[in-house]
Design a protein around this motif. Structure first.
Motif, PDB file in Angstrom:
ATOM      1  N   LEU A 106      81.384  55.760  27.106  1.00 16.04           N
ATOM      2  CA  LEU A 106      81.957  56.837  26.215  1.00 16.04           C
ATOM      3  C   LEU A 106      81.310  58.094  26.545  1.00 16.04           C
ATOM      4  O   LEU A 106      81.260  59.134  25.748  1.00 16.04           O
ATOM      5  N   LYS A 107      80.305  58.266  27.607  1.00 18.27           N
ATOM      6  CA  LYS A 107      79.642  59.554  28.014  1.00 18.27           C
ATOM      7  C   LYS A 107      78.690  60.119  26.938  1.00 18.27           C
ATOM      8  O   LYS A 107      78.828  61.287  26.562  1.00 18.27           O
ATOM      9  N   LEU A 108      77.914  59.274  26.339  1.00 16.75           N
ATOM     10  CA  LEU A 108      76.895  59.350  25.446  1.00 16.75           C
ATOM     11  C   LEU A 108      75.456  59.065  25.622  1.00 16.75           C
ATOM     12  O   LEU A 108      75.282  58.338  26.130  1.00 16.75           O
ATOM     13  N   ILE A 109      74.612  60.010  25.175  1.00 16.45           N
ATOM     14  CA  ILE A 109      73.073  59.544  24.987  1.00 16.45           C
ATOM     15  C   ILE A 109      72.682  59.594  23.447  1.00 16.45           C
ATOM     16  O   ILE A 109      72.681  60.695  22.867  1.00 16.45           O
ATOM     17  N   LEU A 110      72.360  58.525  22.926  1.00 17.37           N
ATOM     18  CA  LEU A 110      71.679  58.381  21.857  1.00 17.37           C
ATOM     19  C   LEU A 110      70.201  58.505  21.797  1.00 17.37           C
ATOM     20  O   LEU A 110      69.535  57.972  22.807  1.00 17.37           O
ATOM     21  N   SER A 111      69.414  59.436  21.070  1.00 15.06           N
ATOM     22  CA  SER A 111      68.102  59.494  21.096  1.00 15.06           C
ATOM     23  C   SER A 111      67.251  59.398  19.648  1.00 15.06           C
ATOM     24  O   SER A 111      68.292  59.651  18.766  1.00 15.06           O
ATOM     25  N   LEU A 112      66.318  59.057  19.720  1.00 13.27           N
ATOM     26  CA  LEU A 112      65.445  58.915  18.525  1.00 13.27           C
ATOM     27  C   LEU A 112      64.337  60.103  18.701  1.00 13.27           C
ATOM     28  O   LEU A 112      63.431  59.617  19.482  1.00 13.27           O
ATOM     29  N   SER A 118      70.124  61.458  17.154  1.00 12.83           N
ATOM     30  CA  SER A 118      71.068  62.492  17.661  1.00 12.83           C
ATOM     31  C   SER A 118      71.841  61.744  18.703  1.00 12.83           C
ATOM     32  O   SER A 118      71.418  60.892  19.518  1.00 12.83           O
ATOM     33  N   VAL A 119      73.054  62.355  18.969  1.00 12.53           N
ATOM     34  CA  VAL A 119      74.073  62.152  19.823  1.00 12.53           C
ATOM     35  C   VAL A 119      74.496  63.311  20.928  1.00 12.53           C
ATOM     36  O   VAL A 119      74.583  64.402  20.212  1.00 12.53           O
ATOM     37  N   HIS A 120      74.083  63.349  22.030  1.00 10.70           N
ATOM     38  CA  HIS A 120      74.383  64.159  22.941  1.00 10.70           C
ATOM     39  C   HIS A 120      75.328  63.877  24.288  1.00 10.70           C
ATOM     40  O   HIS A 120      75.565  62.386  24.306  1.00 10.70           O
ATOM     41  N   ASP A 121      75.862  64.599  24.767  1.00  7.71           N
ATOM     42  CA  ASP A 121      76.959  64.310  25.835  1.00  7.71           C
ATOM     43  C   ASP A 121      76.072  64.173  27.190  1.00  7.71           C
ATOM     44  O   ASP A 121      75.158  64.771  27.488  1.00  7.71           O
ATOM     45  N   LEU A 122      76.685  63.030  27.639  1.00 12.38           N
ATOM     46  CA  LEU A 122      75.835  62.374  28.731  1.00 12.38           C
ATOM     47  C   LEU A 122      76.031  63.460  30.108  1.00 12.38           C
ATOM     48  O   LEU A 122      75.531  63.775  31.032  1.00 12.38           O
ATOM     49  N   THR A 123      77.346  64.026  30.091  1.00 12.32           N
ATOM     50  CA  THR A 123      77.686  65.037  31.267  1.00 12.32           C
ATOM     51  C   THR A 123      76.913  66.679  31.045  1.00 12.32           C
ATOM     52  O   THR A 123      76.443  66.921  32.100  1.00 12.32           O
ATOM     53  N   THR A 124      77.051  67.079  29.941  1.00  7.39           N
ATOM     54  CA  THR A 124      76.324  68.207  29.701  1.00  7.39           C
ATOM     55  C   THR A 124      75.155  68.312  28.867  1.00  7.39           C
ATOM     56  O   THR A 124      74.580  69.514  28.865  1.00  7.39           O
ATOM     57  N   PHE A 125      74.719  67.528  28.357  1.00 10.05           N
ATOM     58  CA  PHE A 125      73.453  67.111  27.786  1.00 10.05           C
ATOM     59  C   PHE A 125      73.519  68.213  26.347  1.00 10.05           C
ATOM     60  O   PHE A 125      72.453  68.348  25.729  1.00 10.05           O
ATOM     61  N   GLN A 126      74.670  68.234  26.086  1.00 10.76           N
ATOM     62  CA  GLN A 126      74.811  69.246  24.677  1.00 10.76           C
ATOM     63  C   GLN A 126      74.732  68.333  23.527  1.00 10.76           C
ATOM     64  O   GLN A 126      75.425  67.407  23.581  1.00 10.76           O
ATOM     65  N   LEU A 127      74.199  68.797  22.474  1.00 12.36           N
ATOM     66  CA  LEU A 127      74.202  68.260  21.308  1.00 12.36           C
ATOM     67  C   LEU A 127      75.692  67.977  20.837  1.00 12.36           C
ATOM     68  O   LEU A 127      76.040  68.901  20.397  1.00 12.36           O
ATOM     69  N   ILE A 128      75.950  66.583  20.224  1.00 20.35           N
ATOM     70  CA  ILE A 128      77.334  66.312  19.597  1.00 20.35           C
ATOM     71  C   ILE A 128      77.159  66.408  18.081  1.00 20.35           C
ATOM     72  O   ILE A 128      77.841  66.925  17.364  1.00 20.35           O
ATOM     73  N   THR A 129      76.065  65.655  17.584  1.00 17.16           N
ATOM     74  CA  THR A 129      75.864  65.232  16.254  1.00 17.16           C
ATOM     75  C   THR A 129      74.644  64.921  16.113  1.00 17.16           C
ATOM     76  O   THR A 129      73.740  64.161  16.846  1.00 17.16           O
ATOM     77  N   THR A 130      74.065  65.066  14.886  1.00 14.53           N
ATOM     78  CA  THR A 130      72.599  64.499  14.511  1.00 14.53           C
ATOM     79  C   THR A 130      73.009  63.726  12.991  1.00 14.53           C
ATOM     80  O   THR A 130      73.681  64.358  12.002  1.00 14.53           O
ATOM     81  N   LEU A 131      72.531  62.707  12.823  1.00 13.72           N
ATOM     82  CA  LEU A 131      72.874  61.820  11.756  1.00 13.72           C
ATOM     83  C   LEU A 131      71.763  62.228  10.796  1.00 13.72           C
ATOM     84  O   LEU A 131      70.645  61.647  10.778  1.00 13.72           O
ATOM     85  N   TYR A 171      76.824  52.021  11.735  1.00 15.99           N
ATOM     86  CA  TYR A 171      77.905  52.660  11.690  1.00 15.99           C
ATOM     87  C   TYR A 171      78.606  52.460  13.071  1.00 15.99           C
ATOM     88  O   TYR A 171      78.171  51.476  13.956  1.00 15.99           O
ATOM     89  N   PHE A 172      79.851  52.954  13.255  1.00 14.42           N
ATOM     90  CA  PHE A 172      80.600  52.578  14.629  1.00 14.42           C
ATOM     91  C   PHE A 172      81.095  54.239  15.015  1.00 14.42           C
ATOM     92  O   PHE A 172      81.289  55.105  14.016  1.00 14.42           O
ATOM     93  N   TRP A 173      81.405  54.144  16.156  1.00 17.54           N
ATOM     94  CA  TRP A 173      81.486  55.839  16.874  1.00 17.54           C
ATOM     95  C   TRP A 173      83.297  55.778  16.959  1.00 17.54           C
ATOM     96  O   TRP A 173      83.825  54.738  17.493  1.00 17.54           O
ATOM     97  N   LYS A 174      83.716  56.906  16.624  1.00 14.54           N
ATOM     98  CA  LYS A 174      85.007  57.083  16.570  1.00 14.54           C
ATOM     99  C   LYS A 174      85.326  58.544  16.297  1.00 14.54           C
ATOM    100  O   LYS A 174      84.796  59.163  15.502  1.00 14.54           O
ATOM    101  N   PHE A 178      80.151  59.386  14.288  1.00 11.03           N
ATOM    102  CA  PHE A 178      79.692  58.073  13.694  1.00 11.03           C
ATOM    103  C   PHE A 178      80.434  58.005  12.354  1.00 11.03           C
ATOM    104  O   PHE A 178      80.055  58.883  11.536  1.00 11.03           O
ATOM    105  N   HIS A 179      80.638  56.693  11.949  1.00  8.65           N
ATOM    106  CA  HIS A 179      81.341  56.315  10.570  1.00  8.65           C
ATOM    107  C   HIS A 179      80.663  55.064  10.055  1.00  8.65           C
ATOM    108  O   HIS A 179      80.232  54.340  10.922  1.00  8.65           O
TER     109      HIS A 179
END
Length: 901
Positions: A106-112, A118-131, A171-174, A178-179
């Protein structure tokens, strides 16, 4: 042990403290070497080094920097990796990066970091969302499920579990966010680690492990304590199993936390743990230890300064301390297998062979080769049952399996077989255990082979060994080997094996070993099943089997079952039996056995007659009285044989018999009386002998009673009665004879009593039995007694004509009264019968008149009671009550059709 991994330094003395690591890489197949298998040795066709895919290593640091390195193994430089810093993201986080998870699909990086996920894009390393709800998070665990549809499309489902204080957030990713998967789940305390297992999450607390099912209102349940160190460590073994650490022990559990629980001990308490099939790698305080679960072996150790973290991707394993990162790369599987085979670690080599990626033909050939080597090694270790089960599953040629044992195969054939190494020298109890396992194996193989029309393809233990391809040849080897095994372990099973209807034992080889072991009874069974009857009988006659009595009984039993097809053998060996016990030997021809009953009786009689008269007589008695044979020749021969015996006994004892008793069967010694009794009984009871042929043998003046029976059988009643009445002077026997003949056929023998009357009134009837004594006078008293007692069996007119003219009427008064009374009775019976017949005539005439008075008129309007159609000129049926129907409509003559509206 062998080298499963090679060590590659990746990062040295990093100035930033490492908090966590993760990795991913390119999707590139691992190039594996192929085997060539020649004479049991395994060699490589391609000696080039493996082409490892390039990995990307993520390093999370204490200041919050994310370092991205590309790592590539240079195959031309030993134990060296080419490392390049691809990116240094200083703004990834302001606080230490505690945990990283990469989802390549899914081209994602999850970090604590900073207690938030937080969720980052694996390709650009840009922040997608923070829970935001994850604020205060202690740890998280992500799980990726991939499912392929019937159309070949792959769908990925990412689930996330976050521990926030004493709650689990799911949660699940969609759609790039995350939902919520289900409501939050309460926990007894804050977990230190967690891992997904199907639809459950395992939680590691400070003191105990818990398991919770991902669903609403779920409550965590306790598994077991974490141990004395109170440091929970866990990882996923596969989709359905987890590894949980309890101090220095690994415990394997399923998705329910129950079921399979295996203990696996390490050299020290692991700090972190990772799996890469078939290996399990544990980070210990001063080194990395590598083990296998099946089989349980310690494979390799790498001493590293204070390692703390471990992660994997494909063939790469990365281990990190606070300042260093090392790479562990698997040695090519082909090289590992080669080394394992040299070390005889076949079970592990087999597991690796099942994992190698190559075409199915080479893969199957490699696996079978290793499995054969494993089975051979198990055999050498004395694990016979396990070894032979493996050989059976592999379809290994049974002849080569038999060759592992001493003295079971012929030396010439055994010398053509080769094995991976020298076979063990089995002796004593070890040999017995091995033979018992071989018996079970061969019995199973025999049953399988018997059910097959053709032999399935077999594999050799070592390439180049000759394989048995003929079903009969294989069965011959199996049965012969089973016989040898039974001989060494349980000789009571020899006979059942040899008695099998489909026994394939090799005659010459089995004959040799049975003779050597002096198993003569079993040797006889072998000869019988192979139709070598002369050999079997010669062995019995040689008296090697048992004492004479036992050999005699065994010979009788053997001869009884030969049947008519081997009659010459029966006649050849029967005389030896007669010499031991003549009466018992006769059972060869008389016992109630199918083969005995099939013997030609005429030939048997002629043979027995040539041996002994007594044998011939006993055989005829069996044939006539027991088998109820009606052949006239047998009856004639037995009568003649009895007659000769009687004559011989009479001649032997003639000085003991007074002249007056020479005709009596009750005179003389018991033996003579018994023989005459048999002769008379046979003549009286048998209806199969030919009297006209036997009469010539009874011209003796002594055996007159026997002659009388034969004359009577010929219908010469006057001559027979002359013997009873005049020669034997026995009126009662004469009258008994007449009564018997009369009852036999009252019409044909109606004048037999008249003949007796003539005999008494005229004693000079011409007959061979008449002795010429003119002084013999008529026996009027006997004649009158016959007239009186048998008046209803004698023609009155003829009887009166025979009486002398001077007969006093008073002497025949009773006779005449009986005759008149009988005539009168017959007259009354005739009158009664006439009256009854006349009455019956009148009754029949009356019934005829009654039935003729009944009539049935069929008019044009007459309808059938059943079909309601007109009778017309069709055939019809009329019931007794006058109902008329078509004949076709009359289905049951006993049931009258009912009137319907």
């Amino acid at each position: 042990m062998h080298d499963a991994y090679i060590y590659l330094p990746v990062l040295k003395s990093l100035p930033l403290a490492i908090e966590c690591i993760a990795c991913w890489g390119e999707e590139k197949l691992f190039k594996q070497n192929r085997f060539s298998i020649n004479d049991g040795d395994v060699s490589e066709n391609d000696n080039s080094a493996p082409d490892l895919p390039k990995a990307t290593l993520l390093v999370g640091t204490k200041p919050g920097h994310l370092l991205v390195y590309s790592v590539e193994h240079n195959p031309n430089v030993h134990n060296r990796a080419e490392v390049k810093l691809e990116r240094s993201n200083r703004t990834f986080s302001k606080k230490p990066i505690q945990q990283l998870f990469v989802c390549v699909e899914l081209k994602l990086i999850l970090s604590l970091s900073d207690s938030m996920v937080s969720v980052h894009d694996l390709t650009t390393f840009q922040l997608i969302t923070t829970l935001q709800k994850s604020k205060g998070a202690a740890c998280f665990s992500a799980d990726l499920e991939s499912r392929t549809s019937s159309q070949g499309e792959t769908a990925h489902t990412l689930r996330l579990c976050i521990a926030v204080k004493r709650k689990l957030l799911l949660y699940f990713w969609k759609n790039r966010s995350f939902h919520e998967l289900c409501p939050d789940i309460s926990m007894p305390e804050i977990p230190k680690c967690m891992a997904w297992c199907r639809d459950s999450v395992c939680l590691g607390f400070r003191r105990e492990y818990f398991m919770v099912t991902v669903k609403a209102n779920s409550v965590p349940y306790e598994l077991f304590p974490t141990g004395k160190l109170m440091e929970p460590v866990m990882t996923k073994l596969d989709e359905n199993r987890l590894i949980l650490m309890k101090d220095d022990m690994s415990i394997f559990i399923d998705k329910d936390g129950t079921g399979e629980k295996q203990v696996f001990k390490w050299s020290d308490a692991p700090i972190d743990i990772e799996t890469q099939a078939p290996y399990i790698l544990a980070v210990l305080p001063s080194y990395v230890e590598i083990r296998t679960l099946e089989p349980r072996l310690q494979i390799q150790n790498f001493e590293l300064p204070k390692p703390r973290f471990i992660t994997k991707w494909k063939e790469w394993i990365f281990v990190a301390s606070l300042t260093h990162v090392w790479g562990l790369v698997q040695v090519p599987i082909a090289d590992q297998i080669k080394q394992l085979l040299l070390d005889k670690q076949f079970e592990l080599a087999l597991r690796l062979a099942e994992m190698i990626e190559e075409d199915e033909i080479h893969r199957s050939r490699r696996i079978k080769h290793i499995q054969n080597l494993l089975a051979f090694e198990l055999f050498c270790q004395g694990r016979f049952e396990e070894s032979l089960k493996n050989f059976s599953k592999l379809g290994t040629d049974p002849a080569q399996v038999i060759g592992l044992y001493p003295d079971l195969l012929p030396d010439v054939f055994r010398s053509t077989l080769t094995y991976p190494s020298d076979t063990p020298d089995l002796k004593g109890s070890q040999l017995e255990r091995g033979l018992l396992a071989l018996i079970e194996y061969l019995t199973e193989k025999r049953n399988e082979t018997m059910m097959e029309n053709e032999l399935p393809p077999a594999t050799p233990i070592v390439e180049g060994n000759k394989i048995i391809r003929s079903k009969d040849s294989l069965l011959k080897i199996i049965d012969t080997t089973l016989l040898k095994c039974y001989l060494k372990t349980n000789d009571a099973l020899l006979a059942p094996l040899l008695r099998l209807p489909d026994n394939y034992c090799h005659v010459e080889e089995c004959e040799r070993v049975l003779k050597k072991a002096q198993k003569y009874r079993e040797l006889i069974i072998l000869y019988r099943k192979k139709d070598l009857h002369r050999k079997a009988l010669n062995l019995l006659v040689s008296q090697k089997v048992d004492p004479v009595i036992e050999a005699h009984k065994a010979t009788i039993e053997y001869l009884q079952h030969l049947g008519k097809n081997h009659l010459e053998l029966v006649f050849e060996f029967a005389p030896w039996v007669f010499k031991v016990d003549q009466e018992d030997g006769l059972r060869i021809f008389t016992d109630d056995i199918t083969e005995v009953e099939s013997l030609p009786r005429k030939q048997v009689y002629e043979f027995l007659e040539s041996q002994s008269d007594d044998l011939a007589i006993k055989y005829l008695e069996h044939v006539i009285f027991n088998a109820e044979d009606k052949t006239p020749e047998f009856h004639n021969n037995l009568v003649i044989a009895y007659k000769i015996k009687v004559q011989n006994l009479l001649a032997l004892h003639q000085h003991e018999l007074p002249e007056v008793d020479k005709y009596s069967m009750n005179s003389g010694p018991p033996e003579l009386r018994e023989m005459r009794k048999k002769l008379l009984s046979l003549l009286e009871s048998s209806t199969s002998y030919q009297a006209e042929r036997l009469i010539e043998h009874f011209k003796s003046e002594v055996l007159v009673e026997e002659k009388a029976i034969i004359l009577g059988r010929m219908g010469l009643h006057e001559q027979a009665l002359a013997i009873y009445a005049q020669t034997l002077r026995d009126p009662s026997r004469a009258e008994e004879y007449c009564h018997k003949v009369y009852e036999l056929n009252k019409i044909m023998n109606k004048d037999v009593f008249l003949c007796l009357l003539k005999m008494y009134l005229n004693p000079h009837i011409e007959d061979e039995a008449y002795d010429g004594d003119d002084s013999v006078k008529p026996d009027m008293k006997a004649a009158f007694r016959v007239l009186e007692q048998h008046s209803n069996k004698i023609d009155c007119v003829q009887a009166l004509n025979l009486l002398p003219n001077d007969t006093d009427i008073r002497q025949i008064k009773n006779f005449l009264e009986n005759v008149l009374e009988k005539l009168n009775e017959r007259h009354r019976e005739a009158q009664v019968l006439e009256s009854l017949m006349l009455s019956e005539k009148y009754q029949v005439h009356e019934q005829r008149m009654y039935h003729e008075s009944k009539k049935c008129v069929i008019s044009d309007e007459k309808l059938c009671r059943v079909c309601k159609k007109r009778i017309g000129d069709s055939a019809f049926a009329r019931y007794p009550n006058g109902v008329v129907v078509h004949y076709f409509c009359c289905k049951d003559r006993t049931v009258v059709p009912q009137q319907t509206s």
